[in-house]
Design a protein around this motif. Sequence first.
Motif, mmCIF file in Angstrom:
data_model
loop_
_atom_site.group_PDB
_atom_site.id
_atom_site.type_symbol
_atom_site.label_atom_id
_atom_site.label_comp_id
_atom_site.label_asym_id
_atom_site.label_seq_id
_atom_site.Cartn_x
_atom_site.Cartn_y
_atom_site.Cartn_z
ATOM 1 N N ILE A 76 1.183 -0.843 -0.314
ATOM 2 C CA ILE A 76 -0.326 -0.111 -0.183
ATOM 3 C C ILE A 76 0.600 1.384 -0.187
ATOM 4 O O ILE A 76 1.391 1.546 0.989
ATOM 5 C CB ILE A 76 -0.731 0.049 1.061
ATOM 6 C CG1 ILE A 76 -1.311 -1.113 1.297
ATOM 7 C CG2 ILE A 76 -1.737 0.968 1.472
ATOM 8 C CD1 ILE A 76 -2.707 -1.648 -0.096
ATOM 9 N N ALA A 77 0.645 2.025 -1.113
ATOM 10 C CA ALA A 77 2.002 3.087 -1.085
ATOM 11 C C ALA A 77 0.850 4.766 -0.291
ATOM 12 O O ALA A 77 -0.265 5.086 -1.531
ATOM 13 C CB ALA A 77 2.361 3.252 -2.596
ATOM 14 N N SER A 78 0.411 4.897 0.774
ATOM 15 C CA SER A 78 -0.581 5.822 1.122
ATOM 16 C C SER A 78 0.052 7.059 1.908
ATOM 17 O O SER A 78 0.841 7.335 1.765
ATOM 18 C CB SER A 78 -1.485 5.075 1.420
ATOM 19 O OG SER A 78 -1.634 4.477 2.755
ATOM 20 N N CYS A 79 -0.036 6.617 3.181
ATOM 21 C CA CYS A 79 -0.181 7.682 4.372
ATOM 22 C C CYS A 79 0.772 7.131 5.104
ATOM 23 O O CYS A 79 1.221 5.760 4.981
ATOM 24 C CB CYS A 79 -1.184 7.860 5.106
ATOM 25 S SG CYS A 79 -2.844 6.637 5.380
ATOM 26 N N SER A 80 0.824 7.639 6.500
ATOM 27 C CA SER A 80 1.723 6.536 7.233
ATOM 28 C C SER A 80 1.401 5.211 8.230
ATOM 29 O O SER A 80 0.110 5.229 8.399
ATOM 30 C CB SER A 80 1.891 7.778 8.358
ATOM 31 O OG SER A 80 2.437 7.124 9.599
ATOM 32 N N PRO A 81 1.999 4.150 8.198
ATOM 33 C CA PRO A 81 1.101 2.785 8.926
ATOM 34 C C PRO A 81 1.399 3.626 9.858
ATOM 35 O O PRO A 81 0.442 2.736 10.832
ATOM 36 C CB PRO A 81 2.900 2.479 8.890
ATOM 37 C CG PRO A 81 3.688 3.269 7.504
ATOM 38 C CD PRO A 81 3.611 4.091 7.770
ATOM 39 N N ARG A 82 1.275 4.836 10.626
ATOM 40 C CA ARG A 82 0.941 5.056 11.840
ATOM 41 C C ARG A 82 -0.668 5.064 11.831
ATOM 42 O O ARG A 82 -1.130 4.687 12.979
ATOM 43 C CB ARG A 82 1.392 6.175 12.732
ATOM 44 C CG ARG A 82 2.568 5.937 13.347
ATOM 45 C CD ARG A 82 2.950 7.458 13.904
ATOM 46 N NE ARG A 82 1.926 7.763 15.015
ATOM 47 C CZ ARG A 82 2.161 9.173 14.814
ATOM 48 N NH1 ARG A 82 3.017 10.155 14.578
ATOM 49 N NH2 ARG A 82 0.991 9.489 16.096
ATOM 50 N N LEU A 83 -1.206 5.495 10.714
ATOM 51 C CA LEU A 83 -2.381 5.760 10.831
ATOM 52 C C LEU A 83 -3.416 4.591 10.177
ATOM 53 O O LEU A 83 -4.470 4.433 10.540
ATOM 54 C CB LEU A 83 -2.807 7.207 9.447
ATOM 55 C CG LEU A 83 -4.351 7.266 9.041
ATOM 56 C CD1 LEU A 83 -4.966 8.084 10.677
ATOM 57 C CD2 LEU A 83 -3.905 8.333 8.243
ATOM 58 N N HIS A 84 -2.873 3.777 9.108
ATOM 59 C CA HIS A 84 -4.408 2.556 8.447
ATOM 60 C C HIS A 84 -3.132 1.487 8.267
ATOM 61 O O HIS A 84 -3.190 -0.092 7.657
ATOM 62 C CB HIS A 84 -4.257 2.968 7.315
ATOM 63 C CG HIS A 84 -5.216 3.929 7.409
ATOM 64 N ND1 HIS A 84 -6.618 3.928 8.309
ATOM 65 C CD2 HIS A 84 -5.748 4.977 6.389
ATOM 66 C CE1 HIS A 84 -7.062 4.892 7.607
ATOM 67 N NE2 HIS A 84 -7.147 5.854 7.303
ATOM 68 N N GLU A 85 -1.727 1.023 8.793
ATOM 69 C CA GLU A 85 -1.824 -0.211 8.761
ATOM 70 C C GLU A 85 -2.262 -1.626 9.676
ATOM 71 O O GLU A 85 -2.231 -2.148 9.180
ATOM 72 C CB GLU A 85 0.169 0.027 9.753
ATOM 73 C CG GLU A 85 0.969 -1.733 9.586
ATOM 74 C CD GLU A 85 1.950 -1.684 10.063
ATOM 75 O OE1 GLU A 85 3.208 -1.667 9.382
ATOM 76 O OE2 GLU A 85 2.563 -1.410 11.414
ATOM 77 N N ARG A 86 -3.124 -1.183 10.734
ATOM 78 C CA ARG A 86 -3.506 -2.322 11.392
ATOM 79 C C ARG A 86 -4.957 -2.398 10.580
ATOM 80 O O ARG A 86 -5.370 -3.438 10.157
ATOM 81 C CB ARG A 86 -4.109 -1.360 13.148
ATOM 82 C CG ARG A 86 -5.209 -1.927 13.575
ATOM 83 C CD ARG A 86 -5.994 -1.852 14.792
ATOM 84 N NE ARG A 86 -4.350 -1.528 16.059
ATOM 85 C CZ ARG A 86 -5.022 -0.131 17.060
ATOM 86 N NH1 ARG A 86 -5.528 -0.406 17.402
ATOM 87 N NH2 ARG A 86 -3.389 0.117 18.001
ATOM 88 N N THR A 87 -5.442 -1.364 9.977
ATOM 89 C CA THR A 87 -6.787 -0.662 9.401
ATOM 90 C C THR A 87 -6.428 -2.700 8.492
ATOM 91 O O THR A 87 -6.809 -3.363 7.724
ATOM 92 C CB THR A 87 -6.512 -0.124 8.724
ATOM 93 O OG1 THR A 87 -7.500 0.480 9.613
ATOM 94 C CG2 THR A 87 -7.854 -0.344 7.246
ATOM 95 N N PHE A 88 -5.009 -2.484 7.077
ATOM 96 C CA PHE A 88 -4.599 -3.094 5.948
ATOM 97 C C PHE A 88 -4.841 -4.878 6.597
ATOM 98 O O PHE A 88 -5.100 -5.807 5.618
ATOM 99 C CB PHE A 88 -4.070 -2.864 4.803
ATOM 100 C CG PHE A 88 -4.440 -1.021 4.596
ATOM 101 C CD1 PHE A 88 -5.898 -1.418 3.819
ATOM 102 C CD2 PHE A 88 -4.087 -0.520 4.778
ATOM 103 C CE1 PHE A 88 -5.732 -0.572 3.209
ATOM 104 C CE2 PHE A 88 -4.429 0.907 4.318
ATOM 105 C CZ PHE A 88 -4.876 0.764 3.116
ATOM 106 N N ARG A 89 -3.478 -4.571 7.642
ATOM 107 C CA ARG A 89 -3.502 -5.981 8.232
ATOM 108 C C ARG A 89 -4.601 -7.128 8.514
ATOM 109 O O ARG A 89 -5.069 -7.898 8.215
ATOM 110 C CB ARG A 89 -2.532 -5.557 9.183
ATOM 111 C CG ARG A 89 -1.019 -5.284 9.304
ATOM 112 C CD ARG A 89 0.229 -6.040 10.462
ATOM 113 N NE ARG A 89 0.783 -5.913 10.202
ATOM 114 C CZ ARG A 89 1.789 -5.514 11.039
ATOM 115 N NH1 ARG A 89 1.816 -5.550 12.456
ATOM 116 N NH2 ARG A 89 3.468 -5.409 11.209
ATOM 117 N N GLN A 90 -5.554 -6.110 9.141
ATOM 118 C CA GLN A 90 -7.366 -7.017 9.347
ATOM 119 C C GLN A 90 -7.383 -7.094 7.514
ATOM 120 O O GLN A 90 -8.187 -8.163 7.775
ATOM 121 C CB GLN A 90 -7.711 -5.364 10.222
ATOM 122 C CG GLN A 90 -7.858 -5.590 11.681
ATOM 123 C CD GLN A 90 -8.289 -4.307 12.829
ATOM 124 O OE1 GLN A 90 -9.317 -3.948 11.706
ATOM 125 N NE2 GLN A 90 -8.066 -4.430 14.210
#
Length: 669
Positions: A76-90
């Motif tokens: 995913i090339a987007s914002c910081s992992p701090r914001l949405h890493e958890r979302t995409f891992r789920q």
Amino acid sequence: MAHGGVKAGPTPRIGVYVCHCGLNIAATVDVARVRDVVAGLPGVVVARDNKYTCSEVGQKTIADDIKDLNLDRVVIASCSPRLHERTFRQLMTRSGLNPFLLEMANIREQCSWVHGHDREAATRKAAALTRAAIARAALLEPLERNVGSVTKSAMVIGGGVAGISAALYLANMGVKTYLVEREPSIGGHMAMLDKTFPTLDCSLCILSPKMVEVRENSNIELLSYTEVRKVEGQVGSFRVEVLRKPRYIDESKCVACGLCAEKCPSKAPDEFNRGYSERKAIYIPFPQAIPASYVIDPDYCRYFTRGGKCRVCEKICERGAVDFSQREEIVTLEVGAIVMATGFEPYDASRKTQYGYGRFPNVITSLDFERIICADGPTHGKLKRPSDWEAPRRIAFIQCVGSRDEHEMDGAGKYCSRVCCMITAKQAFMIKEKYPDAEVYVYYTDMRTAGKGFEEFYQRGRSEGIVFVRGKPGEIVESPEDHSLRIVAEDADSGCILDLTFDMAVLAIGLRPPGGLVELAQKLNVSRSADGFLLEGHPKLRPAETSIEGIYLAGCAQFPKDIPDSVAQAGCAAAAAAGVLASDRIEMDPLNPVVDEELCIGCRLCEKLCPYGGIKVEKTDKGFKARVIEVACKGCGVCGAACSARAIKMRHYSDDQIYAQTAALLEVS
């Protein structure tokens, strides 16, 4: 839009998704071009650009591709992992993929937001970051989460209104809660206020019942006069070492009758009254203090300063509560979650030498004013100026002392402390309420009154005759004869120069991070933001969380707040903590290192450098070898980077992955 890429072999099969983030990225980066550049890289099966990759539509697209194209890696090339890493891992988990086969390239905070002036360079950098992410993704390996048990108790650090509220929220949900306060009593700065804005409620009338509720709640164990020394472990299982300072009073025996203080021959400045009165060496911080127990100040007590003499308090106490044998005690507590409600400290106005605080007796701070005007303060609620304790007739307020300071040369903050304008509006109104004939001038830069009922309260003050002058004085000059204060300032609204003499001046001081916060943050490994306060997980979506799972923020620990906002965030932090404690077991990221005992030489460098106590060197049949303590390890990588024998490998951040990422990043676009 889909773009066909080079088909890789059976593995890896990588899907790449480049996000526009509305115009946050797309206004600076040519997203379609980035997509086209990476679409042809080895292993990339599909490359798409999405308006909002995190949206339901964006996530469904990824889920469909995983299923239809048999993807086994996602970038995913987007914002910081701090914001949405958890979302995409789920999302990966729901789609049947191991969540650790995800890699994110931050092309927003690290690219579009910092290169808005150069679209071409930003686009090339975004392509390079995405290419590096793909190179690493190709080498990712599936990992299984560690599972740990959850200790069903919590700790709240700080006994101000935020800490009290958080502790009560947790306790009322049935959670055993330790409330740790470094002062002899809970209450914090709110206990020092006379009234609160904009309703003008008596501050202690609001706070005191909550303090009593803390004392009476069987789920709360109050540890006053106690400091945190050491924190180990992780979410669900923290081990906190606290230092209990000696009160030299047995709390279980003391009934706060006050006979000891009455007979005590030693006096000291009363900190609660900001030094405008005196207390005894044995004292209770304020009448409503919790615990309602006296404490002995060894810096002023004659037993300590004169080699064991005096002991008057011990002789007079019929209940035998005085105990000079008490010593510091270290206690270890096991908790599953921690709420940091460490509060603030007032800006030291003496640093602004141009205003003469500390030199001119009639220059006071807004907190000094609270104690002077308070019914249980040194003047019993009568407004008097300190030089002669006569009633002042003309009073000036000066705003933004220690706030909104661009130079920050004296410990001030660049930020707005948020509450000072309303504190001044309240105090000015209180003067007019008690002394209608008094003249009150407020020198301000901007009046910031954002809050429910705040603007109406401010306008009410103007209607009562309070004069608001848009202009900040350069200095205060004192008359040596009568200690009156001359203030010259330009009124920016009228263009007039005002040259006025006042009987007293009140400096609206800013709020600073409290002393000791740096050390405490290091003990808990919690990050701080540029202003010195504690850094939240995300300013909008995780305002009560930190980067450390299981540690939460409440009140001014994060940033200056008024009382309603502090209480609201305390509830948020308590709810998040209770969510962790509701489970019997908790999953943790498996990012800890692996030690190759064949290569380990037992040098102990990793053990010395680990900030979490997560690695120990122990004697084995093969000599001294490093062992990872998984429950304590945070996966920071210090041990792996420091190991000269290359015996320590980091999971999820292997050397091969990092080398591949670096090589791809340095390729010419």
